[in-house]
Design a protein around this motif. Structure first.
Motif, PDB file in Angstrom:
ATOM      1  N   ASP A  37      -8.346  39.610  15.516  1.00 19.55           N
ATOM      2  CA  ASP A  37      -6.971  39.679  16.381  1.00 19.55           C
ATOM      3  C   ASP A  37      -7.431  40.416  17.718  1.00 19.55           C
ATOM      4  N   GLN A  38      -8.438  41.259  17.548  1.00 24.94           N
ATOM      5  CA  GLN A  38      -8.859  41.880  18.880  1.00 24.94           C
ATOM      6  C   GLN A  38      -9.542  40.850  19.804  1.00 24.94           C
ATOM      7  N   GLU A  39     -10.579  40.049  19.200  1.00 25.22           N
ATOM      8  CA  GLU A  39     -11.118  39.106  20.035  1.00 25.22           C
ATOM      9  C   GLU A  39     -10.241  37.804  20.537  1.00 25.22           C
ATOM     10  N   ALA A  40      -9.082  37.515  19.565  1.00 29.76           N
ATOM     11  CA  ALA A  40      -8.302  36.547  20.045  1.00 29.76           C
ATOM     12  C   ALA A  40      -7.446  37.249  21.400  1.00 29.76           C
ATOM     13  N   GLU A  41      -7.029  38.455  21.223  1.00 25.65           N
ATOM     14  CA  GLU A  41      -6.344  39.132  22.387  1.00 25.65           C
ATOM     15  C   GLU A  41      -7.318  39.407  23.755  1.00 25.65           C
ATOM     16  N   THR A  42      -8.517  39.402  23.367  1.00 22.83           N
ATOM     17  CA  THR A  42      -9.474  39.687  24.586  1.00 22.83           C
ATOM     18  C   THR A  42      -9.425  38.237  25.104  1.00 22.83           C
ATOM     19  N   SER A  43      -9.509  37.254  24.329  1.00 24.85           N
ATOM     20  CA  SER A  43      -9.804  35.691  24.916  1.00 24.85           C
ATOM     21  C   SER A  43      -8.403  35.328  25.419  1.00 24.85           C
ATOM     22  N   ASP A  44      -7.312  35.747  25.033  1.00 25.86           N
ATOM     23  CA  ASP A  44      -6.233  35.410  25.730  1.00 25.86           C
ATOM     24  C   ASP A  44      -6.067  35.941  26.882  1.00 25.86           C
ATOM     25  N   LYS A  45      -6.420  37.098  27.006  1.00 27.20           N
ATOM     26  CA  LYS A  45      -6.419  37.945  28.521  1.00 27.20           C
ATOM     27  C   LYS A  45      -7.298  37.267  29.464  1.00 27.20           C
TER      28      LYS A  45
ATOM     29  N   LEU B 243      -8.252  34.167  29.387  1.00 31.18           N
ATOM     30  CA  LEU B 243      -7.765  32.947  29.622  1.00 31.18           C
ATOM     31  C   LEU B 243      -6.804  32.817  30.751  1.00 31.18           C
ATOM     32  N   GLU B 244      -5.873  34.007  30.651  1.00 30.19           N
ATOM     33  CA  GLU B 244      -4.645  34.333  31.516  1.00 30.19           C
ATOM     34  C   GLU B 244      -5.332  34.703  32.930  1.00 30.19           C
ATOM     35  N   ARG B 245      -6.272  35.446  33.057  1.00 29.05           N
ATOM     36  CA  ARG B 245      -6.956  35.861  34.037  1.00 29.05           C
ATOM     37  C   ARG B 245      -7.573  34.535  34.951  1.00 29.05           C
TER      38      ARG B 245
END
Length: 153
Positions: free
Chosen positions: A114-122, A124-126
């Protein structure tokens, strides 16, 4: 991956983990005490059975010894039964504690993912924001460039 999950799991789970470890240690002491009691009962009963098993002349003494042998044999059987129950309980504890540790490991892995998914989402957003900014910049350069004006004129 484990390093990322360790700080959040270690700080939040130290209380329940410590209490679970204390409960496990207390249960282990209780099981060891039961084991010691059952084994000492078996040894004592067997020793008395062996010492009483000699045959004497007086019939009263023989009947007393026979009664004592029955009592000790019964106690021996009860202690052996208690040991069998203890072994069964230890097997169940090993099985269920194994599942508990597996579930805990799965929970830690889920948190890490979940932490890695959150980091990846951030990330990708950036990257999307940077791409949108770069695209706007390129469009403004294109529409204001001299080369565009020569193509359409």
């Amino acid at each position: 991956m484990n390093k990322a999950g360790a700080p959040s799991g270690g700080g939040a789970g130290s209380g329940p983990t410590a209490s679970a470890a204390a409960a496990a240690a207390q249960k282990q002491r209780a099981l060891l005490q039961r084991l010691d009691n059952d084994i000492s009962n078996i040894v004592d009963s067997f020793s008395v059975l062996v010492s009483v098993s000699r045959v004497n002349e007086p019939p009263v003494r023989n009947s007393q010894e026979a009664f004592l042998m029955e009592i000790r044999a019964s106690k021996l059987v009860q202690s052996a039964d208690s040991l069998l129950k203890l072994v069964s309980e230890l097997k169940q504890t090993a099985i269920f504690s194994g599942f508990a540790s597996l579930n805990e490991n799965v929970d830690h892995r889920i948190q890490a993912f979940d932490q890695e998914a959150e980091t990846s989402d951030k990330l990708l957003e950036r990257i999307g924001e940077e791409a949108a900014t770069s695209l706007k910049e390129l469009e403004s350069h294109y529409y204001s460039s001299v080369a565009r004006n020569f193509v359409h004129e």
